[in-house]
Design a protein around this motif. Structure first.
Motif, PDB file in Angstrom:
ATOM      1  N   GLN A  45      -2.491  10.351   0.668  1.00 59.34           N
ATOM      2  CA  GLN A  45      -1.416   9.490  -0.004  1.00 59.34           C
ATOM      3  C   GLN A  45      -1.959   9.040  -1.553  1.00 59.34           C
ATOM      4  O   GLN A  45      -2.975   8.489  -1.387  1.00 59.34           O
ATOM      5  N   ARG A  46      -0.908   9.403  -2.395  1.00 58.87           N
ATOM      6  CA  ARG A  46      -1.155   9.244  -3.481  1.00 58.87           C
ATOM      7  C   ARG A  46      -0.379   8.111  -4.137  1.00 58.87           C
ATOM      8  O   ARG A  46       0.722   8.105  -3.866  1.00 58.87           O
ATOM      9  N   GLY A  47      -0.972   7.349  -5.066  1.00 64.86           N
ATOM     10  CA  GLY A  47      -0.038   6.401  -5.495  1.00 64.86           C
ATOM     11  C   GLY A  47       0.561   5.370  -4.502  1.00 64.86           C
ATOM     12  O   GLY A  47      -0.359   4.757  -3.857  1.00 64.86           O
ATOM     13  N   LYS A  48       1.891   5.230  -4.463  1.00 62.90           N
ATOM     14  CA  LYS A  48       2.462   4.432  -3.538  1.00 62.90           C
ATOM     15  C   LYS A  48       3.113   5.104  -2.552  1.00 62.90           C
ATOM     16  O   LYS A  48       3.967   4.898  -1.626  1.00 62.90           O
ATOM     17  N   ALA A  49       2.931   6.500  -2.466  1.00 64.13           N
ATOM     18  CA  ALA A  49       3.429   7.425  -1.356  1.00 64.13           C
ATOM     19  C   ALA A  49       2.742   6.832   0.188  1.00 64.13           C
ATOM     20  O   ALA A  49       1.964   6.301   0.317  1.00 64.13           O
ATOM     21  N   GLN A  50       3.646   6.900   1.170  1.00 66.37           N
ATOM     22  CA  GLN A  50       3.670   6.478   2.540  1.00 66.37           C
ATOM     23  C   GLN A  50       3.867   7.565   3.363  1.00 66.37           C
ATOM     24  O   GLN A  50       5.058   8.279   3.052  1.00 66.37           O
ATOM     25  N   PHE A  77      -3.222   0.056   2.815  1.00 70.85           N
ATOM     26  CA  PHE A  77      -2.240  -0.160   1.987  1.00 70.85           C
ATOM     27  C   PHE A  77      -0.847  -0.195   2.470  1.00 70.85           C
ATOM     28  O   PHE A  77      -0.617   0.694   3.292  1.00 70.85           O
ATOM     29  N   SER A  78      -0.160  -0.928   1.833  1.00 71.21           N
ATOM     30  CA  SER A  78       1.297  -0.799   2.344  1.00 71.21           C
ATOM     31  C   SER A  78       2.004  -1.530   1.073  1.00 71.21           C
ATOM     32  O   SER A  78       1.611  -2.628   0.327  1.00 71.21           O
ATOM     33  N   ASN A  79       3.317  -0.904   0.971  1.00 72.98           N
ATOM     34  CA  ASN A  79       4.229  -1.255  -0.234  1.00 72.98           C
ATOM     35  C   ASN A  79       5.628  -1.277   0.435  1.00 72.98           C
ATOM     36  O   ASN A  79       6.510  -0.765  -0.384  1.00 72.98           O
ATOM     37  N   SER A  80       5.996  -1.772   1.341  1.00 72.73           N
ATOM     38  CA  SER A  80       7.345  -1.785   1.931  1.00 72.73           C
ATOM     39  C   SER A  80       8.261  -2.455   0.924  1.00 72.73           C
ATOM     40  O   SER A  80       7.959  -3.291   0.283  1.00 72.73           O
ATOM     41  N   LYS A  81       9.285  -1.945   1.020  1.00 74.59           N
ATOM     42  CA  LYS A  81      10.457  -2.224  -0.021  1.00 74.59           C
ATOM     43  C   LYS A  81      11.001  -3.709   0.532  1.00 74.59           C
ATOM     44  O   LYS A  81      11.601  -4.525  -0.297  1.00 74.59           O
ATOM     45  N   SER A  82      10.731  -4.251   1.822  1.00 75.41           N
ATOM     46  CA  SER A  82      10.807  -5.478   2.372  1.00 75.41           C
ATOM     47  C   SER A  82      10.266  -6.574   1.886  1.00 75.41           C
ATOM     48  O   SER A  82      10.508  -7.834   2.391  1.00 75.41           O
ATOM     49  N   THR A  83       9.226  -6.151   1.310  1.00 73.56           N
ATOM     50  CA  THR A  83       8.154  -7.415   0.830  1.00 73.56           C
ATOM     51  C   THR A  83       8.078  -7.220  -0.777  1.00 73.56           C
ATOM     52  O   THR A  83       8.194  -6.166  -1.298  1.00 73.56           O
ATOM     53  N   GLU A  84       7.705  -8.370  -1.253  1.00 71.31           N
ATOM     54  CA  GLU A  84       7.749  -8.549  -2.763  1.00 71.31           C
ATOM     55  C   GLU A  84       6.227  -7.926  -3.206  1.00 71.31           C
ATOM     56  O   GLU A  84       5.996  -7.525  -4.276  1.00 71.31           O
ATOM     57  N   GLN A  85       5.186  -8.262  -2.446  1.00 72.48           N
ATOM     58  CA  GLN A  85       3.887  -7.953  -2.600  1.00 72.48           C
ATOM     59  C   GLN A  85       3.156  -6.929  -1.986  1.00 72.48           C
ATOM     60  O   GLN A  85       3.503  -6.633  -0.682  1.00 72.48           O
TER      61      GLN A  85
END
Length: 271
Positions: free
Chosen positions: A56-61, A192-200
């Motif tokens: 998983q590179r960068g923000k890839a999930q 790590f998590s960067n879901s579109k439904s959360t701001e942070q």
């Protein structure tokens, strides 16, 4: 290559590593591994699934890899679970935590149990089987939360004492009153998590103290957290945590796992 056996099915995961094969050669090699594993373990090749687990590179999930929805029902310690062998990189049941699940079961009698980052709810099933007074299963994904409820129903746990909450975990904890609501909590967050439904974004190494202390604030005196991570570089500093912290990884990783660092786990008791 990791091979998991679910009854008469196999699930193979290839972890991305450097190699000198071209794409066609590598595809042939993977198919050879799939067929060889099936033959060696006396499982039909048609029941053998292989996934590629890339870095998983960068923000890839990891995303969905199929729409086939090949589900089977499996049993663990007398409890039933639905696993999906076709559609996702993970199947819905992490086998490395079966010892941890039994620990939770053994501590759940008459307890109010909170399961955060619950995924498909296997810890909630074990808590209910252990006689929990209530379970609260929280996950951001509606798909996984529905899966968790199906697992609970599969085992006969359908009463109003079992609750399901779709929410970002930090938002959920912030929404709770500053009261002692639970006796036992399971906290098994992603690295790590960067879901579109959360701001942070969520980064476990940065955010674990705030998370664990927020959970401890909602536990009754003597309450317990089972906290786990599979982040290999994770550094745990117990001085940040308002509880008695004891690492129990040697007890939670099953004996049949060659990789003894597949996860780390702590039992944290509220002061």
């Amino acid at each position: 290559m990791v091979v998991d056996k679910y009854d008469d099915h196999l699930h193979l995961s290839e972890f991305e590593r450097p190699h000198d094969r071209d794409l066609a050669q590598h595809d042939d090699w993977l198919e050879l591994m799939r067929v060889s594993a099936a033959e060696a373990l006396d499982v039909p090749v048609s029941n053998t699934f292989l996934k590629r687990r890339g870095m998983q590179r960068g923000k890839a999930q990891h995303g969905r890899v199929s729409q086939e929805r090949y589900e089977i029902e499996v049993e663990e310690n007398g409890l039933k679970f639905l696993v999906n062998l076709s559609d996702y990189v993970d199947t819905g049941l992490f086998l490395d935590h079966r010892e941890t699940r039994m620990m939770v079961c053994n501590e759940s009698l008459d307890k109010d149990v909170l399961n955060l980052f619950a995924y498909t709810g296997s810890f909630s099933v074990y808590a209910a089987d252990g006689g929990a007074k209530s379970t609260t299963t929280v996950d951001l994904s509606s798909r996984y939360l529905d899966w968790a409820e199906r697992n609970m129903e599969l085992n006969g746990f359908t009463s109003a004492a079992h609750n399901y909450v779709q929410s970002d975990i930090r938002e959920y904890l912030s929404s709770l009153p500053q009261e002692e609501l639970f006796d036992l909590a399971i906290v098994d967050p992603p690295t790590f998590s960067n879901s579109k439904s959360t701001e942070q974004d969520w980064v476990i190494q940065e955010h674990y103290p705030e998370l664990l202390n927020s959970v401890l604030n909602r536990l009754r005196p003597g309450g317990i957290i089972y906290f786990s991570t599979n982040y290999r570089r994770f550094k745990f500093d117990e001085s940040f945590i308002r509880g008695d912290c004891r690492e129990i990884s040697k007890q939670t990783v099953p004996e049949d796992f060659r990789n003894k660092r597949i996860h780390r786990c702590w039992r944290i008791e509220k002061y």
